[in-house]
Design a protein around this motif. Structure first.
Motif, PDB file in Angstrom:
ATOM      1  N   ALA A  92      33.047  40.384  39.800  1.00 10.02           N
ATOM      2  CA  ALA A  92      33.405  40.555  41.211  1.00 10.02           C
ATOM      3  C   ALA A  92      34.635  39.740  41.587  1.00 10.02           C
ATOM      4  CB  ALA A  92      32.227  40.163  42.094  1.00 10.02           C
ATOM      5  N   TYR A  95      35.926  38.761  45.233  1.00  8.48           N
ATOM      6  CA  TYR A  95      35.168  39.604  46.154  1.00  8.48           C
ATOM      7  C   TYR A  95      33.669  39.294  46.151  1.00  8.48           C
ATOM      8  CZ  TYR A  95      39.561  42.044  45.763  1.00  8.48           C
ATOM      9  OH  TYR A  95      40.888  42.346  45.756  1.00  8.48           O
ATOM     10  N   ALA A 116      31.944  47.937  47.181  1.00  3.21           N
ATOM     11  CA  ALA A 116      32.609  47.447  45.972  1.00  3.21           C
ATOM     12  C   ALA A 116      33.846  48.284  45.652  1.00  3.21           C
ATOM     13  CB  ALA A 116      31.638  47.465  44.787  1.00  3.21           C
ATOM     14  N   ARG A 117      33.717  49.610  45.767  1.00  2.00           N
ATOM     15  CA  ARG A 117      34.874  50.474  45.481  1.00  2.00           C
ATOM     16  C   ARG A 117      36.008  50.258  46.476  1.00  2.00           C
ATOM     17  NH1 ARG A 117      30.676  54.564  44.740  1.00  2.00           N
ATOM     18  NH2 ARG A 117      30.275  54.700  42.520  1.00  2.00           N
ATOM     19  N   VAL A 119      36.724  47.396  48.232  1.00  2.00           N
ATOM     20  CA  VAL A 119      37.381  46.091  48.175  1.00  2.00           C
ATOM     21  C   VAL A 119      37.974  45.767  46.815  1.00  2.00           C
ATOM     22  CG1 VAL A 119      35.997  45.124  50.060  1.00  2.00           C
ATOM     23  CG2 VAL A 119      35.270  44.750  47.700  1.00  2.00           C
ATOM     24  N   MET A 120      37.472  46.380  45.766  1.00  2.23           N
ATOM     25  CA  MET A 120      37.995  46.084  44.424  1.00  2.23           C
ATOM     26  C   MET A 120      38.008  47.329  43.547  1.00  2.23           C
ATOM     27  SD  MET A 120      34.769  43.838  42.936  1.00  2.23           S
ATOM     28  CE  MET A 120      35.374  43.909  41.282  1.00  2.23           C
ATOM     29  N   LYS A 122      39.682  48.441  41.074  1.00  3.10           N
ATOM     30  CA  LYS A 122      39.868  48.361  39.613  1.00  3.10           C
ATOM     31  C   LYS A 122      38.619  47.921  38.867  1.00  3.10           C
ATOM     32  CE  LYS A 122      44.819  47.848  39.408  1.00  3.10           C
ATOM     33  NZ  LYS A 122      45.948  47.129  38.895  1.00  3.10           N
ATOM     34  N   ALA A 124      35.377  47.724  40.173  1.00  3.71           N
ATOM     35  CA  ALA A 124      34.121  48.085  40.838  1.00  3.71           C
ATOM     36  C   ALA A 124      33.121  48.734  39.889  1.00  3.71           C
ATOM     37  CB  ALA A 124      34.391  49.002  42.027  1.00  3.71           C
TER      38      ALA A 124
END
Length: 150
Positions: A92, A95, A116-117, A119-120, A122, A124
């Motif tokens: 993570a 994040y 998750a997808r 905010v991050m 790559k 996630a």
């Protein structure tokens, strides 16, 4: 009720119980066969809400069998500390606190996958896999409209 009537009742109940068990066994076999067939037809799977897929087949009478392959279930939480937590923290990255709520164990925030997808993008997928457990396929049936008992 006399003894003869009770005997007939017991005999009928036992016969029905046996028949039901036989039919349940046959239904389980048919469901296993549908799941096996659906697994060979990945190109016909349709995405479902929650990252799973679904496959449908029609019966000769218009009824439908739908095999659902749910996405692996998300864990309720991850341990408060330890190797699993460290792997998840690393995946993570910065994040982590945006994706997990602190508790004696780390609880995933609502709509974890989508969050998750967003905010991050790559990392996630790898993070989501670390927070999932396997889900079993399910089979549902739809009867053609107008069928008795539908």
């Amino acid at each position: 009720m006399n003894d003869k009537k009770i005997g007939e009742l017991v005999t009928r109940a036992v016969a029905l119980d046996r028949e039901i068990r036989e039919l349940e066994t046959e239904l389980k076999e048919l469901k296993r066969a549908l799941i096996a067939e659906a697994e060979t037809r990945q190109e016909d799977h349709v995405p479902t809400d929650g990252d799973g897929t679904s496959w449908e087949a029609s019966g000769a009478d218009g009824c439908v069998a739908r095999v659902q392959f749910p996405a692996p279930a998300l864990k309720n939480s991850i341990p408060g500390a330890g190797p699993t937590t460290e792997k998840v923290r690393k995946a993570a990255g910065v994040y982590f606190n945006s994706l997990f709520d602190s508790a004696p164990a780390w609880k995933l925030k609502p709509d974890f996958r989508a969050l998750a997808r967003s905010v991050m993008p790559k990392g996630a997928a790898a993070l989501i896999r670390l927070c999932e457990t396997k889900s079993q396929p399910r089979v549902q049936f739809e009867t053609k409209k107008g069928d008795v008992g539908a």
